[in-house]
Design a protein around this motif. Structure first.
Motif, PDB file in Angstrom:
ATOM      1  N   GLY A  41       0.795  -1.232   0.000  1.00 43.70           N
ATOM      2  CA  GLY A  41       0.000   0.000   0.000  1.00 43.70           C
ATOM      3  C   GLY A  41       0.823   1.275   0.000  1.00 43.70           C
ATOM      4  O   GLY A  41       1.810   1.409  -0.729  1.00 43.70           O
ATOM      5  N   GLY A  42       0.372   2.222   0.833  1.00 43.53           N
ATOM      6  CA  GLY A  42       0.950   3.566   0.858  1.00 43.53           C
ATOM      7  C   GLY A  42       2.457   3.582   1.102  1.00 43.53           C
ATOM      8  O   GLY A  42       3.166   4.429   0.562  1.00 43.53           O
ATOM      9  N   ARG A  45       4.114   2.842  -2.238  1.00 43.08           N
ATOM     10  CA  ARG A  45       3.888   3.995  -3.115  1.00 43.08           C
ATOM     11  C   ARG A  45       4.815   5.143  -2.735  1.00 43.08           C
ATOM     12  O   ARG A  45       5.516   5.700  -3.578  1.00 43.08           O
ATOM     13  N   ARG A  54       5.232   7.376   6.600  1.00 48.72           N
ATOM     14  CA  ARG A  54       4.919   7.403   8.034  1.00 48.72           C
ATOM     15  C   ARG A  54       4.566   6.010   8.525  1.00 48.72           C
ATOM     16  O   ARG A  54       5.328   5.363   9.207  1.00 48.72           O
ATOM     17  N   ARG A 129      -8.151  -6.185  -3.977  1.00 51.79           N
ATOM     18  CA  ARG A 129      -9.234  -5.560  -3.205  1.00 51.79           C
ATOM     19  C   ARG A 129      -8.932  -4.097  -2.877  1.00 51.79           C
ATOM     20  O   ARG A 129      -9.729  -3.413  -2.247  1.00 51.79           O
ATOM     21  N   ARG A 130      -7.791  -3.611  -3.256  1.00 49.45           N
ATOM     22  CA  ARG A 130      -7.412  -2.238  -2.939  1.00 49.45           C
ATOM     23  C   ARG A 130      -7.965  -1.240  -3.951  1.00 49.45           C
ATOM     24  O   ARG A 130      -8.619  -1.623  -4.900  1.00 49.45           O
ATOM     25  N   ASP A 131      -7.695   0.046  -3.696  1.00 47.71           N
ATOM     26  CA  ASP A 131      -8.390   1.059  -4.495  1.00 47.71           C
ATOM     27  C   ASP A 131      -7.740   1.380  -5.843  1.00 47.71           C
ATOM     28  O   ASP A 131      -8.392   1.321  -6.879  1.00 47.71           O
ATOM     29  N   ASN A 135      -1.626   2.096  -5.213  1.00 47.43           N
ATOM     30  CA  ASN A 135      -1.740   1.638  -3.823  1.00 47.43           C
ATOM     31  C   ASN A 135      -1.756   0.123  -3.735  1.00 47.43           C
ATOM     32  O   ASN A 135      -2.001  -0.436  -2.663  1.00 47.43           O
ATOM     33  N   ASP A 175     -17.309   1.028  -3.651  1.00 50.74           N
ATOM     34  CA  ASP A 175     -17.000   1.887  -2.506  1.00 50.74           C
ATOM     35  C   ASP A 175     -16.852   3.327  -2.989  1.00 50.74           C
ATOM     36  O   ASP A 175     -15.797   3.748  -3.441  1.00 50.74           O
ATOM     37  N   ARG A 178     -14.058   6.005  -2.531  1.00 54.96           N
ATOM     38  CA  ARG A 178     -12.860   6.017  -3.380  1.00 54.96           C
ATOM     39  C   ARG A 178     -12.858   7.208  -4.334  1.00 54.96           C
ATOM     40  O   ARG A 178     -11.813   7.596  -4.838  1.00 54.96           O
ATOM     41  N   ARG A 181     -11.051   9.671  -2.413  1.00 52.69           N
ATOM     42  CA  ARG A 181      -9.662   9.211  -2.289  1.00 52.69           C
ATOM     43  C   ARG A 181      -8.898   9.449  -3.593  1.00 52.69           C
ATOM     44  O   ARG A 181      -7.758   9.883  -3.580  1.00 52.69           O
ATOM     45  N   ARG A 184      -8.078  13.002  -3.923  1.00 51.87           N
ATOM     46  CA  ARG A 184      -7.120  13.394  -2.889  1.00 51.87           C
ATOM     47  C   ARG A 184      -5.699  12.960  -3.259  1.00 51.87           C
ATOM     48  O   ARG A 184      -4.762  13.745  -3.198  1.00 51.87           O
ATOM     49  N   ARG A 188      -2.613  15.368  -4.171  1.00 46.52           N
ATOM     50  CA  ARG A 188      -1.421  15.312  -3.315  1.00 46.52           C
ATOM     51  C   ARG A 188      -0.148  15.163  -4.139  1.00 46.52           C
ATOM     52  O   ARG A 188       0.859  15.794  -3.876  1.00 46.52           O
TER      53      ARG A 188
HETATM   54  P1  ATP Z   1      -1.947   7.952   3.373  1.00 45.11           P
HETATM   55  O1  ATP Z   1      -0.611   8.400   2.915  1.00 45.11           O
HETATM   56  O2  ATP Z   1      -3.040   8.920   3.091  1.00 45.11           O
HETATM   57  O3  ATP Z   1      -1.980   7.361   4.732  1.00 45.11           O
HETATM   58  P2  ATP Z   1      -2.444   5.236   2.507  1.00 45.11           P
HETATM   59  O4  ATP Z   1      -2.370   4.649   1.150  1.00 45.11           O
HETATM   60  O5  ATP Z   1      -1.558   4.673   3.559  1.00 45.11           O
HETATM   61  O6  ATP Z   1      -2.224   6.793   2.320  1.00 45.11           O
HETATM   62  P3  ATP Z   1      -4.779   4.439   3.975  1.00 45.11           P
HETATM   63  O7  ATP Z   1      -6.094   5.099   3.951  1.00 45.11           O
HETATM   64  O8  ATP Z   1      -4.042   4.314   5.254  1.00 45.11           O
HETATM   65  O9  ATP Z   1      -3.938   5.236   2.907  1.00 45.11           O
HETATM   66  O10 ATP Z   1      -4.942   3.019   3.314  1.00 45.11           O
HETATM   67  C1  ATP Z   1      -3.927   2.042   3.311  1.00 45.11           C
HETATM   68  C2  ATP Z   1      -4.087   1.158   2.087  1.00 45.11           C
HETATM   69  O11 ATP Z   1      -5.333   0.440   2.159  1.00 45.11           O
HETATM   70  C3  ATP Z   1      -4.136   1.919   0.770  1.00 45.11           C
HETATM   71  O12 ATP Z   1      -2.857   2.111   0.241  1.00 45.11           O
HETATM   72  C4  ATP Z   1      -4.993   1.028  -0.093  1.00 45.11           C
HETATM   73  O13 ATP Z   1      -4.209   0.012  -0.645  1.00 45.11           O
HETATM   74  C5  ATP Z   1      -5.959   0.405   0.891  1.00 45.11           C
HETATM   75  N1  ATP Z   1      -7.247   1.132   0.986  1.00 45.11           N
HETATM   76  C6  ATP Z   1      -7.568   2.123   1.834  1.00 45.11           C
HETATM   77  N2  ATP Z   1      -8.825   2.542   1.658  1.00 45.11           N
HETATM   78  C7  ATP Z   1      -9.331   1.808   0.667  1.00 45.11           C
HETATM   79  C8  ATP Z   1     -10.601   1.760   0.002  1.00 45.11           C
HETATM   80  N3  ATP Z   1     -11.605   2.587   0.331  1.00 45.11           N
HETATM   81  N4  ATP Z   1     -10.760   0.837  -0.972  1.00 45.11           N
HETATM   82  C9  ATP Z   1      -9.756  -0.003  -1.290  1.00 45.11           C
HETATM   83  N5  ATP Z   1      -8.549   0.010  -0.733  1.00 45.11           N
HETATM   84  C10 ATP Z   1      -8.322   0.887   0.235  1.00 45.11           C
END
Ligand code: ATP
Length: 420
Positions: A41-42, A45, A54, A129-131, A135, A175, A178, A181, A184, A188
């Protein structure tokens, strides 16, 4: 590929030593437990974008909470929280960093020495399953493959192209949060939604998906926008795509321009409402479930604007209305009122805010009591006199203040505590 792996090792080597050590230990622990673990995930990225990371998200093939327990014990520091029912765990470090650990589904291979293909397919499912593609990448952490990038959906390509892309076209329907998201993340990083993603976004909005989002969730996502340095660009995208007009069921003159980028999320929020009437702001509040301070300050802000429009523009009258208002809010009001098309009052308000900022009032009731004043009314009068001297610029330092106080005390003594 090996080249990408070398890049990732290089990026990790340049990053924080604590994170590197944590990743190494996670991989080692997984290997000992006969599991596989990935950073996802984040974190991935942001690592690839060279932006500081973080939080760390890990996924473990198998029992996440058990893995987390072993890892936390090895780490020594860090507070472990288990959510066994969800197969997740969290380790919070004393310096505020935290690691979230989730389990990949493992239905098909609850036996030792599971087939790697099966394991890979579960990671694929987890990432699917992620967005967004950016990510949905992972980095392998087990020692034999530490640093390998897992990128099934073209996340790296989209990072390079600067695009936010869905993994499948029904994703916004599945969802709708998203939608926020997507805009956003785009704002960013200065990315744009990929063509098909922008199309899916419009289609989803047209079909009314936002109606399936609760006020709590929408508010939560909207407030995340105000935490972003680029909140104005994101806000403008929310307006352009019609997200806000659909949610609020009418167009409001959101103010996503101006100079309040350095403020707190609350200050930024009030700034974006600054072109609304009090009535419109109240309508906006009704559609959200804002945290109490946000809602309360929004109402205070509009009440004060109403009062300021009525009051004669002079320092004592302004002070009567504003003396219990926090400085940041006075400054915000002053900026709004003294902007384009401000009446004469705006200028005085700006002067008032400036005077307040310079004011280093150190005399208070207790000081005056200690100096021998007895009567409550007299104390109030002396304090008011000192405050107005600060506001008028008659005194400019704690030393001036002390001198004035001595003078006022001498006067009250002479007049038998009857301060004029
Ligand atoms: P940030 O830098 O804003 O914290 P992040 O990617 O870590 O970004 P989170 O909201 O903490 O954001 O989500 C962690 C991970 O979970 C995302 O990278 C994504 O893969 C997944 N995720 C979060 N929300 C969703 C969603 N609504 N639908 C699908 N996957 C999601």
């Amino acid at each position: 590929s090996q080249a990408v792996r070398a890049d990732i090792l290089d990026l990790l080597a340049r990053g924080s030593a604590d994170t590197r050590e944590l990743l190494r230990l996670a991989g080692e622990t997984a290997a000992e437990e006969g599991l596989s673990v990935y950073a996802v995930g984040g974190f991935v990225r942001d690592l690839l974008l060279l932006t500081p990371t973080r939080d760390l998200d890990l996924v473990v093939e198998g029992n996440g909470p058990r893995f987390a327990g072993v890892l936390a014990a090895k780490l020594g520091s860090g507070e472990l929280t288990l959510h066994t029912r969800f197969g997740t765990a969290n380790i919070l470090f004393p310096d505020g960093r935290h690691v979230d650990i989730a389990s990949m589904r493992r239905e098909y291979y609850e036996y030792p020495g599971a087939l790697p293909e099966v394991e890979k397919s579960t990671l694929r499912d987890d990432l699917f399953r992620r967005d967004f593609t950016v990510n949905a990448m992972a980095i392998a952490l087990n020692p034999e493959c530490f640093g390998e990038l897992v990128d099934y959906y073209g996340g790296m390509r989209d990072l390079l192209q600067g695009e936010i892309r869905l993994l499948h076209n029904l994703s916004f329907i599945e969802d709708p949060t998203r939608i926020l998201r997507a805009l956003r993340f785009a704002g960013r990083y200065g990315f744009k939604p990929a063509k098909e993603t922008a199309g899916a976004l419009r289609t989803a909005l047209d079909s009314g998906v936002l109606e399936n989002v609760s006020r709590e969730r929408f508010t939560e996502e909207l407030l995340l926008v105000y935490r972003e340095a680029e909140y104005r660009a994101i806000g403008r995208a929310l307006v352009e795509y019609g997200v806000l007009s659909r949610w609020f069921a009418r167009e409001y003159p959101w103010n996503f321009s101006g100079e309040d980028g350095d403020g707190s999320p609350l200050q930024r929020w009030l700034h974006t409402l600054s072109c609304l009437s009090g009535q419109e702001a109240e309508e906006v509040l009704q559609r959200l479930r804002l945290p109490r301070p946000f809602a309360a300050y929004t109402r205070t802000y509009f009440r004060l604007r109403g009062e300021l429009a009525q009051v004669p523009p002079n320092l004592p009258d302004l002070d009567r209305i504003l003396n219990r208002v926090p400085l940041w809010l006075v400054k915000l009001l002053a900026r709004e009122e003294s902007g384009e098309g401000a009446a004469g009052g705006g200028k005085v308000l700006a002067e008032y805010a400036e005077a307040l900022e310079k004011m280093k009032l150190s005399v208070n009731g207790r000081v005056l009591l200690a100096a021998g004043l007895r009567e409550g009314k007299t104390i109030g009068a002396v304090l008011a006199r000192i405050r107005s001297a600060w506001l008028a610029g008659e005194i400019k330092s704690p030393r001036d203040e002390e001198t004035l106080m001595r003078r006022l005390l001498a006067q009250t003594e002479r007049k038998g505590q009857n301060l004029v």
